[in-house]
Design an enzyme around this catalytic site. Structure first.
Site, mmCIF file in Angstrom:
data_model
loop_
_atom_site.group_PDB
_atom_site.id
_atom_site.type_symbol
_atom_site.label_atom_id
_atom_site.label_comp_id
_atom_site.label_asym_id
_atom_site.label_seq_id
_atom_site.Cartn_x
_atom_site.Cartn_y
_atom_site.Cartn_z
ATOM 1 N N LYS A 1 46.811 33.070 35.802
ATOM 2 C CA LYS A 1 45.390 33.092 36.166
ATOM 3 C C LYS A 1 44.830 34.366 35.547
ATOM 4 O O LYS A 1 45.133 35.472 35.972
ATOM 5 C CB LYS A 1 45.215 33.101 37.682
ATOM 6 C CG LYS A 1 43.750 33.210 38.109
ATOM 7 C CD LYS A 1 43.586 33.316 39.618
ATOM 8 C CE LYS A 1 42.111 33.491 40.005
ATOM 9 N NZ LYS A 1 41.926 33.637 41.470
ATOM 10 N N TYR B 1 48.933 36.352 38.350
ATOM 11 C CA TYR B 1 47.494 36.566 38.538
ATOM 12 C C TYR B 1 47.107 37.926 37.981
ATOM 13 O O TYR B 1 47.553 38.961 38.477
ATOM 14 C CB TYR B 1 47.188 36.473 40.039
ATOM 15 C CG TYR B 1 45.746 36.651 40.449
ATOM 16 C CD1 TYR B 1 44.691 36.541 39.550
ATOM 17 C CD2 TYR B 1 45.446 36.926 41.781
ATOM 18 C CE1 TYR B 1 43.377 36.699 39.956
ATOM 19 C CE2 TYR B 1 44.131 37.080 42.205
ATOM 20 C CZ TYR B 1 43.102 36.970 41.295
ATOM 21 O OH TYR B 1 41.806 37.129 41.706
#
Length: 373
Positions: free
Chosen positions: A230, A202
């Site tokens: 992400k 992330y």
């Protein structure tokens, strides 16, 4: 704002006395080599094992159940909200209802205890319990991705071991924040957690304070457990990775349509899908739809008018999907923003939002703020 702040009683009463624990003497430290301690039954090492002897606490059965390819094909993942009871504990009934609404709306995965789910406001016991609960109740119908990242590699390793042990399908890992590290440190951090199972990295520099550069991702991309990234930096970074065959989920709702259809992203890890999962599913699956995207953009931008998840928490309370209970330091949006949300619901159509109740403009006094839980 006249929200009520609730502080649970922590003092003893006649019915609930405080039990005192006798202190235990500390064991003196020594620079001498560790010695084995003999008990009544054999020997037990007193010192920690060396890193060379460390065996990851992972299960072959868990690894066989979920492959990285099971994660990389998922397009719509909801960063799901965690609802609370008036005393600040998890409202599992409301949580289960929200997960069911996600499944019915077409979400294929959920992030449990992420930023949106306020994992940073949970104890690790709460965190792992919620991951296990989600797997137990919904694991055959939706992919459960536990946010087990931490700015401490030790904590990230331990939480990820526990998350996979209770059955999560994949882990979400942020880079170490606040106490930032070097590029080499980032690589070492991710290499420490990747062997445990499918992993999404992330990258959100606006929160972590540090960008995970392509150098880092490309270095760890050889791991068979890297499901993808992400990515919140923008379209050009998305294209940089997709051109190299790295799976990307947009981390920005307002960019996800173009990231998906113009820059090669696999899908989105979404906040907005908490509210309109069916419409977000359409954006991810039914081809370019500039009209629908433009219709949702004002709502998407409203969701980030203050730091996430403030607006989402306010919206779900207004829809009657979650109780109007906030764990501090989060507080609800001001009245004018709550009125604005009701107008969004009317413009987009109540039938497209989760829940059955009409959207309401709640008063300040309707909200409960919890400082201890």
């Amino acid at each position: 704002m006249a929200c009520r702040t609730v502080t649970p009683q922590l003092f003893a009463s006649s019915s609930h006395p405080i039990h005192r624990v006798r202190p235990v003497a500390a064991v003196p430290r020594s620079n001498a080599a560790p010695q084995a301690i003999r008990t009544g039954r054999g020997k037990f090492a007193a010192a920690a094992i060396t890193l060379d002897d460390y065996l990851p606490m992972r299960s072959t059965e868990v690894k066989n159940r979920t492959s990285t390819s099971d994660i990389t094909c998922v397009r719509l993942i909801t960063a799901v909200k965690t609802p609370y009871l008036p005393d600040g504990r998890f409202d599992l009934e409301a949580y289960d209802s929200l997960i069911n609404m996600q499944i019915e709306g077409g979400a294929e995965g959920v992030i449990v205890g992420g930023t949106t789910g306020e994992g940073h406001l949970m104890s690790w016991d709460e965190h792992i319990m919620l991951i296990g609960h989600t797997v137990n109740c919904f694991g055959t119908r939706i992919k459960v991705i536990g946010n087990t990242g931490s700015n401490s590699t030790r904590e990230a390793v331990h939480a990820t071991e526990q998350g996979f042990a209770v059955g999560m399908h994949a882990a979400l890992h942020i880079n170490p924040y606040y106490g930032k590290t070097s590029t080499e440190g980032l690589i070492s951090h991710f290499e420490a957690v990747l062997p445990m199972g499918p992993t999404i990295i992330y990258n959100v520099p606006s929160r972590s304070g540090q960008d995970i550069t392509p150098e880092v991702i490309e270095t760890v991309s050889g791991s068979p457990n890297l499901a993808g990234v992400k990515e919140c930096v923008g379209h050009e970074r998305v294209k940089c990775y997709t051109d190299k065959g790295i799976t990307i989920w947009s981390g920005n709702d307002d960019e996800c349509h173009d990231s998906r259809w113009k820059y090669g992203a696999t899908g989105v890890i979404s906040v907005a899908s908490n509210l309109v999962p069916g419409l977000m599913h359409s954006i991810m699956y039914k081809g370019e739809n500039a009209t629908l995207n433009e219709k949702l953009l004002p709502l998407m931008k409203w969701l980030f008018c203050q730091p996430n998840p403030i607006a989402l928490n306010t919206a779900l309370a207004q829809l009657g999907v979650a109780r109007p209970v906030f764990r501090l330091p989060y507080v609800p949006l001001p009245l004018e923003k709550r009125i604005e949300f009701v107008r969004f619901v009317e413009a987009i159509g109540r039938e497209n939002f989760v829940g059955q109740k009409e959207a309401q403009v709640l008063d300040d006094d309707d909200f409960v703020l919890i400082s201890r839980y």
